[in-house]
Motif scaffolding. Structure first.
Motif, mmCIF file in Angstrom:
data_model
loop_
_atom_site.group_PDB
_atom_site.id
_atom_site.type_symbol
_atom_site.label_atom_id
_atom_site.label_comp_id
_atom_site.label_asym_id
_atom_site.label_seq_id
_atom_site.Cartn_x
_atom_site.Cartn_y
_atom_site.Cartn_z
ATOM 1 N N LEU A 259 38.794 -43.865 74.850
ATOM 2 C CA LEU A 259 39.597 -42.702 74.482
ATOM 3 C C LEU A 259 38.721 -41.585 73.917
ATOM 4 C CD1 LEU A 259 42.709 -44.441 72.869
ATOM 5 C CD2 LEU A 259 42.505 -43.463 75.154
ATOM 6 N N ASN A 260 37.703 -41.949 73.134
ATOM 7 C CA ASN A 260 36.787 -40.932 72.608
ATOM 8 C C ASN A 260 36.036 -40.229 73.734
ATOM 9 O OD1 ASN A 260 37.449 -41.340 69.964
ATOM 10 N ND2 ASN A 260 35.699 -42.619 69.476
ATOM 11 N N ASN A 261 35.588 -41.009 74.712
ATOM 12 C CA ASN A 261 34.792 -40.436 75.794
ATOM 13 C C ASN A 261 35.615 -39.562 76.739
ATOM 14 O OD1 ASN A 261 32.687 -41.782 74.654
ATOM 15 N ND2 ASN A 261 32.428 -43.284 76.265
ATOM 16 N N ARG A 262 36.925 -39.657 76.645
ATOM 17 C CA ARG A 262 37.790 -38.767 77.426
ATOM 18 C C ARG A 262 37.834 -37.360 76.830
ATOM 19 N NH1 ARG A 262 43.538 -41.653 78.928
ATOM 20 N NH2 ARG A 262 42.783 -43.131 80.488
ATOM 21 N N ARG A 263 37.574 -37.262 75.549
ATOM 22 C CA ARG A 263 37.731 -35.979 74.858
ATOM 23 C C ARG A 263 36.645 -35.012 75.294
ATOM 24 N NH1 ARG A 263 39.022 -36.987 68.552
ATOM 25 N NH2 ARG A 263 39.592 -34.797 68.780
ATOM 26 N N GLN A 264 37.041 -33.769 75.553
ATOM 27 C CA GLN A 264 36.093 -32.774 76.009
ATOM 28 C C GLN A 264 35.272 -32.200 74.875
ATOM 29 O OE1 GLN A 264 38.788 -30.108 78.145
ATOM 30 N NE2 GLN A 264 37.817 -30.738 80.049
ATOM 31 N N GLY A 265 35.883 -32.035 73.725
ATOM 32 C CA GLY A 265 35.155 -31.496 72.584
ATOM 33 C C GLY A 265 34.739 -30.047 72.764
ATOM 34 N N THR A 266 35.515 -29.270 73.524
ATOM 35 C CA THR A 266 35.143 -27.876 73.800
ATOM 36 C C THR A 266 35.896 -26.868 72.939
ATOM 37 O OG1 THR A 266 36.767 -27.834 75.589
ATOM 38 C CG2 THR A 266 34.501 -28.342 76.188
ATOM 39 N N VAL A 267 36.848 -27.346 72.119
ATOM 40 C CA VAL A 267 37.626 -26.420 71.303
ATOM 41 C C VAL A 267 36.721 -25.798 70.237
ATOM 42 C CG1 VAL A 267 38.380 -28.200 69.684
ATOM 43 C CG2 VAL A 267 39.752 -26.141 69.969
ATOM 44 N N GLY A 268 36.945 -24.524 69.946
ATOM 45 C CA GLY A 268 36.120 -23.848 68.945
ATOM 46 C C GLY A 268 36.852 -22.661 68.341
ATOM 47 N N THR A 269 36.704 -22.472 67.047
ATOM 48 C CA THR A 269 37.281 -21.317 66.373
ATOM 49 C C THR A 269 36.153 -20.485 65.761
ATOM 50 O OG1 THR A 269 37.549 -22.633 64.366
ATOM 51 C CG2 THR A 269 39.441 -22.493 65.829
ATOM 52 N N LYS A 270 36.470 -19.241 65.424
ATOM 53 C CA LYS A 270 35.455 -18.343 64.865
ATOM 54 C C LYS A 270 35.584 -18.252 63.348
ATOM 55 C CE LYS A 270 34.977 -15.415 68.952
ATOM 56 N NZ LYS A 270 35.036 -14.042 69.491
ATOM 57 N N THR A 271 34.442 -18.256 62.701
ATOM 58 C CA THR A 271 34.430 -18.028 61.265
ATOM 59 C C THR A 271 34.516 -16.523 61.001
ATOM 60 O OG1 THR A 271 32.034 -17.824 61.128
ATOM 61 C CG2 THR A 271 32.952 -20.053 60.983
ATOM 62 N N ARG A 272 34.586 -16.132 59.726
ATOM 63 C CA ARG A 272 34.670 -14.703 59.407
ATOM 64 C C ARG A 272 33.398 -13.971 59.821
ATOM 65 N NH1 ARG A 272 35.494 -13.875 53.228
ATOM 66 N NH2 ARG A 272 35.088 -11.709 53.827
ATOM 67 N N ALA A 273 32.290 -14.694 59.968
ATOM 68 C CA ALA A 273 31.045 -14.065 60.392
ATOM 69 C C ALA A 273 31.026 -13.796 61.889
ATOM 70 C CB ALA A 273 29.857 -14.947 60.012
ATOM 71 N N GLU A 274 31.891 -14.486 62.631
ATOM 72 C CA GLU A 274 31.871 -14.378 64.089
ATOM 73 C C GLU A 274 32.977 -13.497 64.649
ATOM 74 O OE1 GLU A 274 30.123 -18.849 65.053
ATOM 75 O OE2 GLU A 274 32.239 -18.586 64.568
#
Length: 210
Positions: free
Chosen positions: A41-56
């Motif tokens: 199940l872990n290896n199925r996860r893409q792990g591509t989600v990302g959010t921006k911090t206040r610096a970005e």
């Protein structure tokens, strides 16, 4: 060793088959199967989600109003996490969820999981010749004769790709087809019923038996 009854296309008992795989010890079985399932199940996860911090986040370079005298709370940037459109505090970042597990452990977990489902297993004769052309209704009726309930999630294990069987089964929502040399722990555990042909059962013993 597990003894299984073999049924024909009409659902009649016509023989017997055996399943003998080297499985984990009883005290370790649950742990190793859980480890293999978690890895899959872990290896199925893409792990591509990302959010921006206040610096970005774009903008926010100028102080929106002076520090004192306005009556409003002090603010240094319109991209503060407290503001709409601002950065995200402790948000997710791209990461790799890959979990490693030794090959021998993976195979032992798969054998243990598969043999533990022996009570929910239905072994049938080769039935590809009973489907000279793709016909979903005939396959669904056969599953009913074999003892599968209408709402059961079914894992159908075949020794190899059989075109008419595949075309007959692909439109059945709760039916999943896998091949004997491509089993995985998740599919084995999540199914309510496992339907396998005698030839596929023999191939499983050949491929995974050690």
């Amino acid at each position: 060793m597990v003894n299984c009854v073999v049924k024909n296309w009409q659902g009649e008992e016509v023989g017997a088959a055996t399943l003998e795989l080297r499985v984990a010890k009883e005290e370790n079985a649950a742990h190793i199967v859980h480890k293999a399932l978690t890895r899959q199940l872990n290896n199925r996860r893409q792990g591509t989600v990302g959010t921006k911090t206040r610096a970005e986040v774009r903008g926010g370079g100028r102080k929106p109003w002076r520090q004192k005298g306005t009556g409003r709370a002090r603010a240094g940037s319109i991209r503060s996490p407290l503001w709409r459109g601002g950065g995200v505090i402790f948000g997710p970042k791209p990461r790799d969820y890959e979990t490693k597990m030794n090959r021998k452990e993976r195979r032992l977990a798969l054998r243990t999981a598969f043999q533990s489902r022996a009570e929910d297993m239905i072994v049938v004769e080769e039935f590809a010749e009973n489907l000279p052309r793709p016909k979903t209704k005939e396959l669904v009726n056969a599953l009913g004769r074999w003892g599968v309930e209408p709402n059961d999630k079914v894992l159908l294990i075949l020794p190899e790709r059989q075109e008419n069987v595949y075309l007959s089964a692909r439109n059945v929502e709760a039916l999943n087809i896998v091949y004997a040399n491509n089993l995985n722990v998740y599919d084995v555990l999540v199914a309510d019923r496992i339907v396998t042909t005698a030839a596929a059962l023999a191939k499983i013993e050949e491929v995974y038996g050690e």
